[in-house]
Structure formats: structure tokens, C-alpha cells
Design a protein around this motif. Structure first.
Motif, PDB file in Angstrom:
ATOM      1  N   SER A 212       2.040  10.820  52.569  1.00 51.14           N
ATOM      2  CA  SER A 212       1.575  11.555  51.460  1.00 51.14           C
ATOM      3  C   SER A 212       2.023  11.306  50.126  1.00 51.14           C
ATOM      4  O   SER A 212       1.649  10.962  49.188  1.00 51.14           O
ATOM      5  CB  SER A 212       1.499  13.220  51.554  1.00 51.14           C
ATOM      6  OG  SER A 212       2.815  13.552  51.674  1.00 51.14           O
ATOM      7  N   VAL A 270      -0.225  22.919  54.699  1.00 47.22           N
ATOM      8  CA  VAL A 270      -1.784  22.619  54.952  1.00 47.22           C
ATOM      9  C   VAL A 270      -2.112  21.322  54.379  1.00 47.22           C
ATOM     10  O   VAL A 270      -2.472  20.099  54.891  1.00 47.22           O
ATOM     11  CB  VAL A 270      -2.601  23.543  55.254  1.00 47.22           C
ATOM     12  CG1 VAL A 270      -4.064  23.061  55.632  1.00 47.22           C
ATOM     13  CG2 VAL A 270      -1.755  24.662  56.026  1.00 47.22           C
ATOM     14  N   GLN A 271      -1.829  21.379  52.745  1.00 50.46           N
ATOM     15  CA  GLN A 271      -2.301  20.251  51.974  1.00 50.46           C
ATOM     16  C   GLN A 271      -1.623  19.222  52.478  1.00 50.46           C
ATOM     17  O   GLN A 271      -2.321  17.986  52.388  1.00 50.46           O
ATOM     18  CB  GLN A 271      -2.140  20.720  50.652  1.00 50.46           C
ATOM     19  CG  GLN A 271      -2.514  19.710  49.640  1.00 50.46           C
ATOM     20  CD  GLN A 271      -1.972  20.106  48.123  1.00 50.46           C
ATOM     21  OE1 GLN A 271      -1.123  21.231  48.086  1.00 50.46           O
ATOM     22  NE2 GLN A 271      -2.265  19.104  47.206  1.00 50.46           N
ATOM     23  N   ASN A 272      -0.046  19.240  52.572  1.00 48.69           N
ATOM     24  CA  ASN A 272       0.455  17.752  53.011  1.00 48.69           C
ATOM     25  C   ASN A 272       0.061  17.413  54.092  1.00 48.69           C
ATOM     26  O   ASN A 272       0.198  16.099  54.444  1.00 48.69           O
ATOM     27  CB  ASN A 272       1.892  18.245  52.615  1.00 48.69           C
ATOM     28  CG  ASN A 272       2.773  17.094  52.641  1.00 48.69           C
ATOM     29  OD1 ASN A 272       2.646  16.110  51.850  1.00 48.69           O
ATOM     30  ND2 ASN A 272       3.779  16.824  53.620  1.00 48.69           N
ATOM     31  N   TYR A 273      -0.382  18.044  55.213  1.00 50.27           N
ATOM     32  CA  TYR A 273      -0.730  17.729  56.639  1.00 50.27           C
ATOM     33  C   TYR A 273      -1.849  16.768  56.368  1.00 50.27           C
ATOM     34  O   TYR A 273      -1.897  15.549  56.934  1.00 50.27           O
ATOM     35  CB  TYR A 273      -0.935  18.713  57.393  1.00 50.27           C
ATOM     36  CG  TYR A 273      -0.525  18.629  58.649  1.00 50.27           C
ATOM     37  CD1 TYR A 273       0.550  19.311  59.322  1.00 50.27           C
ATOM     38  CD2 TYR A 273      -1.450  17.957  59.696  1.00 50.27           C
ATOM     39  CE1 TYR A 273       0.924  19.001  60.755  1.00 50.27           C
ATOM     40  CE2 TYR A 273      -1.283  17.807  60.989  1.00 50.27           C
ATOM     41  CZ  TYR A 273       0.035  18.415  61.516  1.00 50.27           C
ATOM     42  OH  TYR A 273       0.179  17.921  62.882  1.00 50.27           O
ATOM     43  N   ASP A 274      -3.041  17.190  55.616  1.00 45.87           N
ATOM     44  CA  ASP A 274      -4.000  16.615  55.173  1.00 45.87           C
ATOM     45  C   ASP A 274      -3.759  15.186  54.357  1.00 45.87           C
ATOM     46  O   ASP A 274      -4.201  14.180  54.784  1.00 45.87           O
ATOM     47  CB  ASP A 274      -5.141  17.476  54.610  1.00 45.87           C
ATOM     48  CG  ASP A 274      -6.248  16.673  54.149  1.00 45.87           C
ATOM     49  OD1 ASP A 274      -7.038  16.131  54.862  1.00 45.87           O
ATOM     50  OD2 ASP A 274      -6.498  16.380  52.848  1.00 45.87           O
ATOM     51  N   ASN A 276      -1.113  13.510  54.293  1.00 44.78           N
ATOM     52  CA  ASN A 276      -0.336  12.519  54.996  1.00 44.78           C
ATOM     53  C   ASN A 276      -1.309  11.772  56.107  1.00 44.78           C
ATOM     54  O   ASN A 276      -1.509  10.743  56.225  1.00 44.78           O
ATOM     55  CB  ASN A 276       0.603  13.413  56.390  1.00 44.78           C
ATOM     56  CG  ASN A 276       1.785  13.499  55.652  1.00 44.78           C
ATOM     57  OD1 ASN A 276       2.490  12.473  54.699  1.00 44.78           O
ATOM     58  ND2 ASN A 276       2.441  14.709  56.104  1.00 44.78           N
ATOM     59  N   ALA A 277      -2.252  12.799  56.538  1.00 45.25           N
ATOM     60  CA  ALA A 277      -3.309  11.741  57.713  1.00 45.25           C
ATOM     61  C   ALA A 277      -4.152  10.891  56.660  1.00 45.25           C
ATOM     62  O   ALA A 277      -4.416   9.891  57.211  1.00 45.25           O
ATOM     63  CB  ALA A 277      -4.061  12.981  58.145  1.00 45.25           C
ATOM     64  N   THR A 278      -4.422  11.215  55.549  1.00 42.51           N
ATOM     65  CA  THR A 278      -5.447  10.246  54.703  1.00 42.51           C
ATOM     66  C   THR A 278      -4.623   9.319  54.193  1.00 42.51           C
ATOM     67  O   THR A 278      -5.217   8.181  54.164  1.00 42.51           O
ATOM     68  CB  THR A 278      -5.843  11.113  53.453  1.00 42.51           C
ATOM     69  OG1 THR A 278      -6.434  12.629  53.984  1.00 42.51           O
ATOM     70  CG2 THR A 278      -7.069  10.443  52.639  1.00 42.51           C
TER      71      THR A 278
END
Ligand code: CA
Length: 351
Positions: A212, A270-274, A276-278
Motif C-alpha cells: 500500500s 481495513v483501508q490499508n488491508y484493501d 495492500n491487496a490493490t
């Protein structure tokens, strides 16, 4: 006449209480981060917006980025001294001033983010953090987790302990001390110069955060080995609140502030989890040669040994640090068994 007087009195009382409840409290908050550093700066901004909305405009928090106050690593002092009412930063930056503050961010080989949130909110971690910060006359609250941070970008594959000897790496803080024990030449370079240093081979490796935040730095373009994490399994950011400011707030605004901090902290995780994935999908697509690697057992064992030695040395110097580390260790013993039975085994069988 008597009745009218009573009505007038009651009307005045009502008006004054309405006026009091409409008093606007204006606070200011300093962050360690620049205004575009997502998701860290977002967590502070989101908290301020939420506090204002929940309080119907009675609690207004002005958020200053590091380029405004020019003291990114001076947040504790500024909140303590009252120049700022609040701060958004990370507890491990105060390791040099107060070693007991270190474990509230993340410890190498320590708790994961869900485990650490459970520890903070339901197992005494938050109370312990308030106890440590009481001497600084500030309150401290979780401010958002990065989750597992990656072990870093390496230009060459690291197969054995010998490959680490003399390796020039940027890895700050406690993790850097562990790497130094393994023979790594640990260097400290300003974030803005990291890409050039890696590109020109002034350093062979570096760690930053995770996809991220790494993607904007561009390290993946010049160092193909991306090692998995060990040193910051759940780096938790931190809200600091000047104790006197907090005590002066009406009870409902105190509650609103605490709620806004808690919600925005969880939301950053949660924002960072998303993110990271992106970001990982983007990196992989653009640079298919990136190889995700895990350090060998030999290296991991050496890191764990160095970690324990350093913890023991520091604990001898600070009984307060020892108390926090022992508390985390005891909780990890309990919760890790559940993490293994639940998330770990579920993922293991479904990947
Ligand atoms: Ca890091």
C-alpha cells in the motif's frame, strides 16, 4: 405574578443549559505524516471529521500535517507541552525517551493486528498503555494498524546468514538492532533519498511498510526480492491526547472523541488491508519478476535469538518495559492457540 416569575426562571435555566450544550470546543492535532501519506494521514483526518459530525459541530479538530508544524518526531513533546491538544503518530518513536512505550506499536515476532486489538480493547493492553503514558500527562489510544509489514526489498536473494553479513540495509529502530546483531550494516537514510540510495547501490536492501505504501516509493522497480514480514507484525499508530484538554471536555464530547478515535483506528486497518491487496496486484502486473520470499529457518532462528537477547537486556534496565512485554507474551500464549485453530488452519487449507 408568582407563576410568571417561575416560568421566566425556568425559561432562563433552559436557555442557559442549551447555550452551554452548544459551546464549541476547538482543538488542534499534529501528525507525524505529510498530508498525502495515505492511509496514515487519512486516519487522523477521518477521526476529526467523525468527531465533528457525531458532536453536531461542537467538537472541531484542526489537523496539521508535518509540513505545517515541521516536527514529525516531536509529537509527544508538543502534546505534552500543550502546543497541540492531540497527536497522531506511533508509540515506538518515543523508544529513546521512554523505552516502555515501544511495545504499543508492534514487537518483532509479536501479536498480529486482530490479536493486538483484542489485547488493547479486551485484555488490559489499553489500561497498561495509559499507565505508561501517565507520567507524560497524556492519554494514548490505538490509531490504526498497518497489519503485517513486509520484511523489505532486496536486490539479491538472501539464502543464508552469510548473505546478511555486511549487507547495507535501511531498517530503523528495534528491528535494525536485531539485524545489526546478525552482521547487517544498518544505515539510516531519509525517506526522500531511499529510492536513489537503493538505485545507486549505496544500500542493498530496505524495509518500508507494505504494498500500500511501498508502491509510491517505487522500490519494486529496482529490487526484485520482496521478503515477508517478521519485525512489525501489527504496527499500530497512536492518538495522543493532552490530559488537561481531555479533562476539560464535557463527558459526552470525551465519549465522542474516544469513539471517533476507535472507529478511525479500525477503519485505517481495513483501508490499508484493501490498499495492500490493490497495490500488490498493480505491482505484480507491472513487474512480473518480483519474487516473494521468506527468510530461511536458519535466519529466522538467528533473528529470534537476537530479538530475545535485546529484549532481555532492555527489560533488565526497565521493569516497566518488562511488565508490558510479559503482559503481551502471556496474552499471546493464550490467543495464538485460537488464531492457529481459526484463521491459520482455515487459510492453510484454502490457499
Ligand atoms: Ca516499517
Amino acid at each position: 405574578m408568582k407563576l410568571n416569575f417561575r416560568i421566566l426562571f425556568l425559561t432562563l435555566l433552559l436557555a442557559s443549559s442549551l447555550f452551554a450544550s452548544q459551546k464549541v470546543y476547538k482543538l488542534n492535532l499534529a501528525t507525524t505524516w505529510g498530508p498525502t501519506l495515505s492511509p496514515l494521514f487519512d486516519a487522523a483526518k477521518n477521526m476529526a471529521v467523525l468527531a465533528e459530525e457525531l458532536s453536531n459541530g461542537r467538537l472541531q479538530i484542526k489537523v496539521d500535517a508535518a509540513n505545517k508544524h515541521k516536527s514529525p518526531l516531536g509529537i509527544l513533546d508538543m502534546v505534552k507541552g500543550g502546543q497541540y491538544d492531540l497527536g497522531h503518530t506511533a508509540s515506538y518513536y518515543w523508544k529513546g525517551k521512554d523505552i516502555a512505550t515501544l511495545p504499543f506499536t508492534s514487537m518483532p515476532f509479536g501479536l498480529t493486528a486482530p490479536e493486538q486489538y483484542a489485547w488493547f480493547y479486551y485484555a488490559g493492553g489499553l489500561e497498561l498503555m495509559q499507565k505508561v503514558y501517565a507520567k507524560h500527562k497524556v492519554l494514548s489510544f490505538p490509531g490504526g494498524s498497518t497489519g503485517v509489514q513486509m520484511g523489505g526489498w532486496f536486490k539479491k536473494e538472501i539464502k543464508s546468514l552469510d548473505d546478511l553479513k555486511g549487507l547495507k540495509m535501511r531498517i530503523p529502530g528495534f528491528a535494525g538492532e536485531i539485524m545489526a546483531k546478525l552482521g547487517v550494516q544498518v544505515t539510516n537514510i531519509a525517506p526522500g533519498e531511499l529510492y536513489t540510495a537503493l538505485d545507486r547501490n549505496s544500500i542493498d536492501a530496505l524495509e518500508w511498510v507494505g504494498p500500500s505504501m511501498d508502491i509510491k516509493m517505487g522500490f519494486h522497480k529496482i529490487a526484485p526480492y520482496y521478503y515477508t514480514g517478521w519485525h512489525e507484525p501489527a504496527s499500530e499508530m497512536q492518538f495522543l491526547v493532552n490530559k488537561r484538554t481531555f479533562d476539560k471536555l464535557p463527558k459526552d464530547l470525551q465519549k465522542i472523541l474516544i469513539t471517533a478515535m476507535r472507529l478511525s483506528a479500525y477503519d485505517m486497518y481495513v483501508q490499508n488491508y484493501d490498499m495492500n491487496a490493490t497495490a500488490w496486484q498493480e505491482m505484480k502486473k507491472e513487474y512480473p519478476n518480483i519474487q516473494v520470499k521468506t527468510f530461511s529457518k536458519e535466519i529466522m532462528d538467528a533473528m529470534k535469538k537476537a530479538n530475545q537477547e535485546l529484549r532481555d537486556e532492555m527489560s533488565k534496565k526497565s521493569p516497566e518495559l518488562k511488565e508490558v512485554l510479559d503482559h503481551q507474551d502471556a496474552y499471546m500464549k493464550k490467543i495464538r492457540e485460537w488464531s492457529k485453530m481459526s484463521d491459520y488452519l482455515y487459510l492453510k487449507d484454502n490457499i
